[in-house]
Design an enzyme around this catalytic site. Structure first.
Site, PDB file in Angstrom:
ATOM      1  N   GLY A  21       2.551  10.193   2.662  1.00  0.00           N
ATOM      2  CA  GLY A  21       1.954  11.455   2.230  1.00  0.00           C
ATOM      3  C   GLY A  21       0.735  11.285   1.362  1.00  0.00           C
ATOM      4  N   LEU A  56      -3.421  -0.438  -2.816  1.00  0.00           N
ATOM      5  CA  LEU A  56      -3.478  -1.910  -2.811  1.00  0.00           C
ATOM      6  C   LEU A  56      -4.891  -2.429  -3.032  1.00  0.00           C
ATOM      7  CD1 LEU A  56      -1.200  -2.605   0.305  1.00  0.00           C
ATOM      8  CD2 LEU A  56      -0.554  -2.759  -2.101  1.00  0.00           C
ATOM      9  N   GLY A  81       4.028   9.643  -6.438  1.00  0.00           N
ATOM     10  CA  GLY A  81       4.206   8.932  -5.180  1.00  0.00           C
ATOM     11  C   GLY A  81       5.231   7.824  -5.275  1.00  0.00           C
ATOM     12  N   ILE A  82       5.259   7.029  -4.238  1.00  0.00           N
ATOM     13  CA  ILE A  82       6.263   5.981  -4.109  1.00  0.00           C
ATOM     14  C   ILE A  82       5.780   4.728  -4.857  1.00  0.00           C
ATOM     15  CG2 ILE A  82       5.419   4.910  -1.969  1.00  0.00           C
ATOM     16  CD1 ILE A  82       8.380   5.345  -0.925  1.00  0.00           C
ATOM     17  N   GLY A  83       6.710   3.927  -5.350  1.00  0.00           N
ATOM     18  CA  GLY A  83       6.329   2.688  -6.027  1.00  0.00           C
ATOM     19  C   GLY A  83       6.527   2.792  -7.531  1.00  0.00           C
ATOM     20  N   GLY A  84       6.353   1.662  -8.190  1.00  0.00           N
ATOM     21  CA  GLY A  84       6.651   1.569  -9.615  1.00  0.00           C
ATOM     22  C   GLY A  84       5.754   2.420 -10.498  1.00  0.00           C
ATOM     23  N   MET A  85       4.453   2.403 -10.219  1.00  0.00           N
ATOM     24  CA  MET A  85       3.477   3.049 -11.102  1.00  0.00           C
ATOM     25  C   MET A  85       3.723   4.558 -11.309  1.00  0.00           C
ATOM     26  SD  MET A  85       0.757   2.670 -12.824  1.00  0.00           S
ATOM     27  CE  MET A  85       0.310   1.055 -12.248  1.00  0.00           C
ATOM     28  N   GLU A 123       6.537  14.904  -2.595  1.00  0.00           N
ATOM     29  CA  GLU A 123       7.189  14.466  -1.363  1.00  0.00           C
ATOM     30  C   GLU A 123       8.556  13.866  -1.704  1.00  0.00           C
ATOM     31  OE1 GLU A 123       4.588  12.148   1.132  1.00  0.00           O
ATOM     32  OE2 GLU A 123       6.232  10.738   1.339  1.00  0.00           O
TER      33      GLU A 123
HETATM   34  C1  LIG Z   1       6.092   9.437  -1.677  1.00  0.00           C
HETATM   35  C2  LIG Z   1       5.242  10.636  -2.160  1.00  0.00           C
HETATM   36  O1  LIG Z   1       5.618  11.433  -2.963  1.00  0.00           O
HETATM   37  S1  LIG Z   1       3.746  10.964  -1.447  1.00  0.00           S
HETATM   38  C3  LIG Z   1       2.686   9.773  -1.068  1.00  0.00           C
HETATM   39  C4  LIG Z   1       3.009   8.426  -1.488  1.00  0.00           C
HETATM   40  N1  LIG Z   1       2.858   7.521  -0.389  1.00  0.00           N
HETATM   41  C5  LIG Z   1       1.958   6.594  -0.442  1.00  0.00           C
HETATM   42  O2  LIG Z   1       1.213   6.505  -1.402  1.00  0.00           O
HETATM   43  C6  LIG Z   1       1.951   5.650   0.725  1.00  0.00           C
HETATM   44  C7  LIG Z   1       1.238   4.385   0.434  1.00  0.00           C
HETATM   45  N2  LIG Z   1       1.667   3.702  -0.798  1.00  0.00           N
HETATM   46  C8  LIG Z   1       2.632   2.760  -0.828  1.00  0.00           C
HETATM   47  O3  LIG Z   1       3.240   2.448   0.174  1.00  0.00           O
HETATM   48  C9  LIG Z   1       2.969   2.080  -2.146  1.00  0.00           C
HETATM   49  O4  LIG Z   1       2.616   2.918  -3.191  1.00  0.00           O
HETATM   50  C10 LIG Z   1       2.264   0.718  -2.324  1.00  0.00           C
HETATM   51  C11 LIG Z   1       2.652  -0.248  -1.189  1.00  0.00           C
HETATM   52  C12 LIG Z   1       0.763   0.896  -2.344  1.00  0.00           C
HETATM   53  C13 LIG Z   1       2.708   0.128  -3.668  1.00  0.00           C
HETATM   54  O5  LIG Z   1       4.082   0.169  -3.743  1.00  0.00           O
HETATM   55  P1  LIG Z   1       4.886  -0.712  -4.836  1.00  0.00           P
HETATM   56  O6  LIG Z   1       6.325  -0.581  -4.496  1.00  0.00           O
HETATM   57  O7  LIG Z   1       4.474  -0.326  -6.187  1.00  0.00           O
HETATM   58  O8  LIG Z   1       4.294  -2.112  -4.510  1.00  0.00           O
HETATM   59  P2  LIG Z   1       4.839  -3.563  -4.701  1.00  0.00           P
HETATM   60  O9  LIG Z   1       4.064  -4.187  -5.798  1.00  0.00           O
HETATM   61  O10 LIG Z   1       6.334  -3.590  -4.783  1.00  0.00           O
HETATM   62  O11 LIG Z   1       4.377  -4.212  -3.328  1.00  0.00           O
HETATM   63  C14 LIG Z   1       4.891  -3.819  -2.088  1.00  0.00           C
HETATM   64  C15 LIG Z   1       4.555  -4.934  -1.113  1.00  0.00           C
HETATM   65  O12 LIG Z   1       3.148  -5.022  -0.981  1.00  0.00           O
HETATM   66  C16 LIG Z   1       2.722  -6.348  -1.233  1.00  0.00           C
HETATM   67  N3  LIG Z   1       1.404  -6.270  -1.893  1.00  0.00           N
HETATM   68  C17 LIG Z   1       1.110  -5.558  -2.986  1.00  0.00           C
HETATM   69  N4  LIG Z   1      -0.186  -5.735  -3.289  1.00  0.00           N
HETATM   70  C18 LIG Z   1      -0.720  -6.553  -2.374  1.00  0.00           C
HETATM   71  C19 LIG Z   1      -2.022  -7.093  -2.141  1.00  0.00           C
HETATM   72  N5  LIG Z   1      -3.065  -6.812  -2.896  1.00  0.00           N
HETATM   73  N6  LIG Z   1      -2.175  -7.928  -1.100  1.00  0.00           N
HETATM   74  C20 LIG Z   1      -1.128  -8.226  -0.314  1.00  0.00           C
HETATM   75  N7  LIG Z   1       0.112  -7.725  -0.454  1.00  0.00           N
HETATM   76  C21 LIG Z   1       0.318  -6.907  -1.469  1.00  0.00           C
HETATM   77  C22 LIG Z   1       3.789  -6.947  -2.126  1.00  0.00           C
HETATM   78  O13 LIG Z   1       3.824  -8.342  -2.052  1.00  0.00           O
HETATM   79  C23 LIG Z   1       5.047  -6.314  -1.556  1.00  0.00           C
HETATM   80  O14 LIG Z   1       5.441  -6.983  -0.371  1.00  0.00           O
HETATM   81  P3  LIG Z   1       6.828  -7.815  -0.308  1.00  0.00           P
HETATM   82  O15 LIG Z   1       7.922  -6.799  -0.532  1.00  0.00           O
HETATM   83  O16 LIG Z   1       6.859  -8.372   1.072  1.00  0.00           O
HETATM   84  O17 LIG Z   1       6.731  -8.842  -1.395  1.00  0.00           O
HETATM   85  C1  LIG Z   2       8.221   8.416   4.212  1.00  0.00           C
HETATM   86  C2  LIG Z   2       6.878   8.558   3.533  1.00  0.00           C
HETATM   87  C3  LIG Z   2       6.870   7.916   2.200  1.00  0.00           C
HETATM   88  C4  LIG Z   2       5.570   7.999   1.479  1.00  0.00           C
HETATM   89  O1  LIG Z   2       4.761   8.885   1.676  1.00  0.00           O
HETATM   90  O2  LIG Z   2       5.320   7.155   0.632  1.00  0.00           O
END
Ligand SMILES: CC(=O)SCCNC(=O)CCNC(=O)[C@H](O)C(C)(C)COP(=O)(O)OP(=O)(O)OC[C@H]1O[C@@H](n2cnc3c(N)ncnc32)[C@H](O)[C@@H]1OP(=O)(O)O
Ligand SMILES: CCCC(=O)O
Length: 447
Positions: free
Chosen positions: A342, A319, A219-223, A244
């Protein structure tokens, strides 16, 4: 007329092309790298002469000119299916509104619900090929559906974008296009984040869940990218990819000889995805490569298609998780952070797959603005937090303290498992809360 003649007849300036936008229109920007530059600027320049222009967009990678020239949102109402960092920032300023969606539904939403509400689509594409097609490169997603429903289509050509082989719905033919503009624009890249020690621990727990032949969604993000890097360094073999978002980690897996797609139950031999973002070498790898296939999101994120791959493992970030197992990955209280994207699609499909697993990663805690340690495993979700994965679909949660498999587990079992992977300093507090919530039994164990 030859395609070259047709191209010349439709080629115009950005300023002339955006003249087709009229008061009250809905304008479609597409997804991420599909966002235009010259058209965005030309439309923003019309701010004072236009009224009530509604925009739809997915995952902004840049500050749109529309925001810069209309900082109070007087002319343009910007709506987003999924927030990137700049959407989030501009949402905080009141300039961006969220449109809830499951990514697998985005094309369907256009075809089924919004068919009469796409007046103009302004989409960035590759150069045209000799057969008269432009390609949606790193932004296939819902772009074909958006164009199909649009009354007028303007494409902005950037020859530096890679050509993504399909799949399906990865191209548009010149016969469907109304105007073509050519413009210099950056090919955006995404630098991989440097993983923290906590992320490395979480990634190791995840990698331990993967077997030879597994099909992986990152998925999206660092982890998830950290997991991909560890996988490339592991002894695992014959991994597959249905994801995705195509990211650098898959290139590394391929170069390490681990990404063969040999055991995929659908699109065998091919890495499949719907959009991409990463380093320049990722785009080089994607360009005209028949080993990869881009499809619209309704195909890639369809849980039935995901589940056709045995041992499908989806790895996403979240989160907050509450003691019932409800997961919020997209908002912090009422503050929209991203979107469902996704996540639920893959959590559902991976769980349906034979041997499949849906894994959600979560750092156990964070330090708040006052410098106080806060748990991400909490009794109930914060007021206003949006549920991304309902407790009925949550499978495995991983923190740096271990794994909690919640599927099929009662409330007291979930509580015990979740508290066992919470930050140790927060466990007693969580048990007390669980007792008052009537989800902690006398027989529950504190780990
Ligand atoms: C893409 C694919 O292949 S499929 C499906 C994947 N899609 C998804 O999972 C959708 C939902 N997931 C996501 O959007 C992301 O994975 C997240 C947001 C959960 C994590 O993404 P990361 O980029 O690793 O998170 P990151 O640590 O950079 O934080 C993103 C923002 O959330 C905020 N945040 C993170 N944790 C918290 C928390 N516990 N409380 C409040 N804000 C938070 C951060 O401050 C940051 O905001 P900012 O840019 O305004 O400072
Ligand atoms: C555009 C959708 C991105 C995501 O699933 O993280």
């Amino acid at each position: 007329m030859s395609y070259a003649d047709e191209y010349r007849s439709k080629l115009t300036s950005p300023e002339d092309a955006v003249k087709i936008v009229k008061n009250g229109d809905w304008v479609e920007l597409g997804t991420a790298m599909g966002h235009s530059y010259a058209l965005d600027k030309a439309l923003a320049n019309r701010k004072d002469e236009l009224k009530d222009i509604k925009i739809r967009s997915t995952l902004s990678l840049k500050e749109h000119e529309i925001w810069k020239q209309d900082p109070n949102g007087e002319t343009f109402t910007f709506n987003s299916w999924y927030f990137g960092g700049t959407d989030r920032k501009n949402h905080d300023k009141g300039l961006v509104n969220c449109i809830p969606m499951l990514f697998r539904n985005e094309p369907l939403l256009y075809r089924k619900c919004l068919y009469n509400e796409v007046d103009v689509a302004m989409i960035r594409v590759t150069s045209m090929n000799k057969h008269g097609y432009f390609n949606f490169h790193c932004a296939v997603a819902a772009t074909a559906a958006q164009c199909e429903m649009a009354k007028k289509i303007i494409v902005e050509v950037n020859p530096k974008l890679p050509w993504a082989m399909g799949g399906s719905e990865e191209c548009i033919h010149i016969s469907k296009v109304d105007f073509i503009v050519e413009a210099e624009s950056p090919v955006e890249t995404l630098a991989p984040a440097i993983p923290t020690e906590v992320e490395k621990k979480i990634a190791q727990f995840v990698v331990d869940e993967i077997v030879d032949g597994s099909c992986i969604q990152l998925g999206i993000g660092g982890m998830p990218n950290t997991v991909g890097t560890l996988l490339a360094e592991s002894d695992l073999k014959d991994l597959g990819c249905q994801t995705e978002m195509m990211v650098d980690a898959y290139y590394h897996l391929y170069m390490a000889g681990k990404l063969t797609n040999k055991f995929k139950g659908i699109d065998k031999g091919k890495s499949t995805y719907t959009f991409s973002m990463g380093s320049p070498f990722l785009y080089e790898w994607i360009d005209n490569n028949p080993g990869l296939a881009a499809y619209a999101s309704n195909y890639i994120n369809n849980p039935y298609n995901i589940a056709m791959n045995d041992n499908m493992v989806s790895i996403n970030n979240c989160l907050e998780v509450d003691l019932f197992g409800q997961v919020s990955s997209e908002s912090s209280g009422t503050r929209q952070i991203s979107g469902t994207g996704g996540q639920l699609d893959f959590a559902t499909g991976a769980f349906m797959s034979r041997g499949g697993k849906s894994i959600l990663c979560c750092r156990s805690s964070y330090i708040d603005k006052q410098g106080v340690l806060q748990s991400r495993i909490i009794p109930t979700l914060s007021t206003g937090s949006i549920v991304t994965v309902p407790r009925s679909q949550t499978h495995i949660i991983v923190t740096e303290y271990g794994k909690a498999d919640l599927a099929g587990r009662s409330t007291w079992e979930r509580t015990e498992r979740l508290i066992s992977i919470a930050h140790p300093d927060k466990r007693d507090e969580l048990i007390k809360e669980a007792e008052t919530m009537n989800i902690w039994r006398k027989t529950n164990k504190r780990v």
